[in-house]
Each structure stands twice: as structure tokens, then as C-alpha cells.
Motif scaffolding. Structure first.
Motif, short mmCIF file in Angstrom:
data_model
loop_
_atom_site.label_atom_id
_atom_site.label_comp_id
_atom_site.label_asym_id
_atom_site.label_seq_id
_atom_site.Cartn_x
_atom_site.Cartn_y
_atom_site.Cartn_z
N ASP A 159 -38.47 -64.77 -25.86
CA ASP A 159 -37.25 -64.81 -25.60
C ASP A 159 -36.93 -66.03 -26.60
N GLU A 160 -37.19 -66.96 -26.35
CA GLU A 160 -36.86 -68.26 -27.29
C GLU A 160 -36.61 -68.15 -28.36
N VAL A 175 -35.93 -57.10 -33.87
CA VAL A 175 -37.01 -57.80 -33.78
C VAL A 175 -36.96 -56.62 -32.47
N LEU A 176 -38.28 -55.88 -32.55
CA LEU A 176 -39.11 -55.59 -31.94
C LEU A 176 -39.89 -55.65 -30.51
N MET A 177 -39.53 -56.09 -29.62
CA MET A 177 -39.86 -56.27 -27.69
C MET A 177 -41.22 -55.97 -27.29
N LEU A 178 -42.61 -56.50 -27.55
CA LEU A 178 -43.54 -56.10 -27.13
C LEU A 178 -43.62 -56.95 -25.87
N GLY A 201 -34.49 -58.35 -22.29
CA GLY A 201 -34.70 -58.42 -23.51
C GLY A 201 -33.71 -58.33 -24.76
N PHE A 202 -33.15 -57.31 -24.41
CA PHE A 202 -32.40 -56.43 -25.02
C PHE A 202 -30.85 -57.54 -24.62
N GLU A 203 -30.35 -57.93 -23.66
CA GLU A 203 -29.54 -59.49 -23.40
C GLU A 203 -29.72 -60.26 -25.07
N LEU A 204 -30.96 -60.18 -24.71
CA LEU A 204 -31.64 -61.66 -25.85
C LEU A 204 -31.02 -61.53 -27.48
N GLY A 205 -31.01 -60.00 -27.21
CA GLY A 205 -30.45 -59.35 -28.80
C GLY A 205 -31.50 -59.00 -29.21
N ALA A 206 -32.27 -58.56 -28.89
CA ALA A 206 -33.20 -57.66 -29.45
C ALA A 206 -32.42 -56.70 -30.21
N ILE A 229 -34.30 -66.58 -33.67
CA ILE A 229 -33.48 -65.48 -34.60
C ILE A 229 -31.82 -65.13 -34.43
N VAL A 230 -31.53 -64.90 -33.62
CA VAL A 230 -30.39 -64.56 -33.09
C VAL A 230 -28.72 -65.59 -33.72
N ALA A 231 -29.16 -66.69 -33.09
CA ALA A 231 -28.93 -67.81 -33.35
C ALA A 231 -28.39 -68.35 -34.64
#
Length: 220
Positions: free
Chosen positions: A60-61, A75-78, A90-95, A66-68
């Protein structure tokens, strides 16, 4: 395309890396969030495959950084968690996409291809330029309607050249985009690959050398 896989399960990371290379995708691996951030500071990646449950600096960090930083990579989250709220977080983080473990490698490849062709300015799913037609999903190449079978590395190099649409691409950039971090910067692999690619595509040559600068596509 170049991908960074951030995964602390060594066997899974190695299996994914091997599978992506077979799909003509250059792939580096980081075992934790700190190592991932170090690589992101050195290399340019199209997509980061990011495990959320990492030791130390969390997935998450890493995604937040990456977004900042505005790195521009997708970004593809696993995760092993399949709950909807986990995916929403995950999507709210920018994934940009989400994949639940266990997953099929073929699905990962399709998702990566889809993400990579959606940069800030969306690229078409099939690339056409200078009499060439390249379909990254099917890994098919045609020149003036004639099918051309290409080895993985030649396909990866051609994909980079096609995306430049006639612009000059340096040997350094080709090495960065089509090979992984273990590539020797002093190697002649780019020149050898370009030579083989020219022969496969046939005459008249469509890949031209710009002395001291790099390579470009031109049908003329």
C-alpha cells in the motif's frame, strides 16, 4: 514492455518472472517494498505488479509513493484477500487493476498488456506504422499483409520502435525497455537483435540506423 514484480514469495516471483519473459515481457523482481522503491528510482517501468502484503514497507505504501511521485507506471495489486472492501481499498490508493491469488499466468499477461497500452495518452491495441502491423496481445507481426514470425526479444524491440512511430530510439532506451536489470549496458545485444529483426522483416529495410543516435522505423 518492462514490468517490476514486487513479491516476497520467492518461488512465486521467480515463476512469474520466467512466465513473463516467455511472453516477451522484460521483468525485474523485488522481494520487499524498499527494494521496489530503489528500482523505481533507477528504471522506468510500464507496470508494477505489487503484492499488498509485503514485509517492511507495505505494498500500500509503495503504491502511495508511486502515485505521489507521478511516476506514470500502472499498478496491478496482488493479494490473497478476495473481499470487495479489500479491492476497493486498493483502488482508492491509486491501483489500476487487482488480481487475487492464486491466479493464472495467462490472465496476468493479458492484464499487463491491457494496462501497458493505456498510458497517459491511450495507445491503440494494434500498432500500425510503416507498413507494419503489430498485435501485442496475439504477439503477431505482419509486414504489408505478410505474417512475420519473431523471437521474443525481437518482438519486444519492435514493439518499442513501433510505439515511437518514426521517432529515434536510442540503443540505451531499447536496452532499458526490452531487457531487464541484469542486461550489461556495454553489451552489443541491441545491435545483434536489430540486425536479426531487419532480416526477419525483409527488404527493403524498414529499420534505419541514425548514426550516433539510435534507430527508427521508416518505410521509405
Amino acid at each position: 514492455m518492462r514490468v517490476l514484480v514486487v513479491e516476497d514469495e520467492v518461488y512465486l516471483a521467480e515463476a512469474v518472472q520466467a512466465g513473463l519473459r516467455l511472453a516477451a515481457i522484460a521483468c525485474d523482481v523485488a522481494g520487499d517494498g524498499e527494494a521496489a522503491w530503489e528500482r523505481l528510482g533507477v528504471h522506468r517501468y510500464d507496470v508494477v505488479v505489487l503484492d499488498r502484503d509485503l514485509p517492511g514497507v507495505s505494498g500500500d505504501e509503495v503504491c502511495r509513493r508511486i502515485v505521489a511521485a507521478g511516476l506514470g507506471c500502472r499498478v496491478l495489486m496482488l493479494t490473497a484477500a478476495a473481499r470487495l472492501d479489500q479491492k476497493v481499498a486498493g483502488f482508492e490508493l491509486g491501483a489500476d487493476d487487482y488480481l487475487t491469488k492464486p491466479f493464472d499466468l495467462a490472465e496476468l499477461v493479458v492484464r499487463l498488456r491491457s494496462l501497458a497500452r493505456r498510458p497517459e495518452q491511450s495507445a491503440p491495441p494494434v500498432l500500425e506504422f510503416a507498413g507494419l502491423r503489430v498485435d501485442p496481445f496475439r504477439r503477431e507481426v505482419f509486414r504489408d499483409g505478410r505474417y512475420v514470425a519473431l523471437p521474443r526479444k525481437q518482438f519486444a524491440v519492435l514493439e518499442v520502435l513501433m510505439a515511437a512511430r518514426g521517432g529515434v530510439v536510442s540503443a540505451e532506451e531499447l536496452l532499458e525497455r526490452a531487457w531487464d536489470e541484469h542486461a550489461d549496458p556495454f553489451t552489443n545485444a541491441v545491435r545483434i537483435t536489430i540486425s536479426g529483426l531487419r532480416k526477419r522483416l525483409g527488404e527493403p529495410w524498414v529499420i534505419h540506423t541514425v548514426p550516433g543516435v539510435g534507430y527508427r522505423l521508416d518505410a521509405a
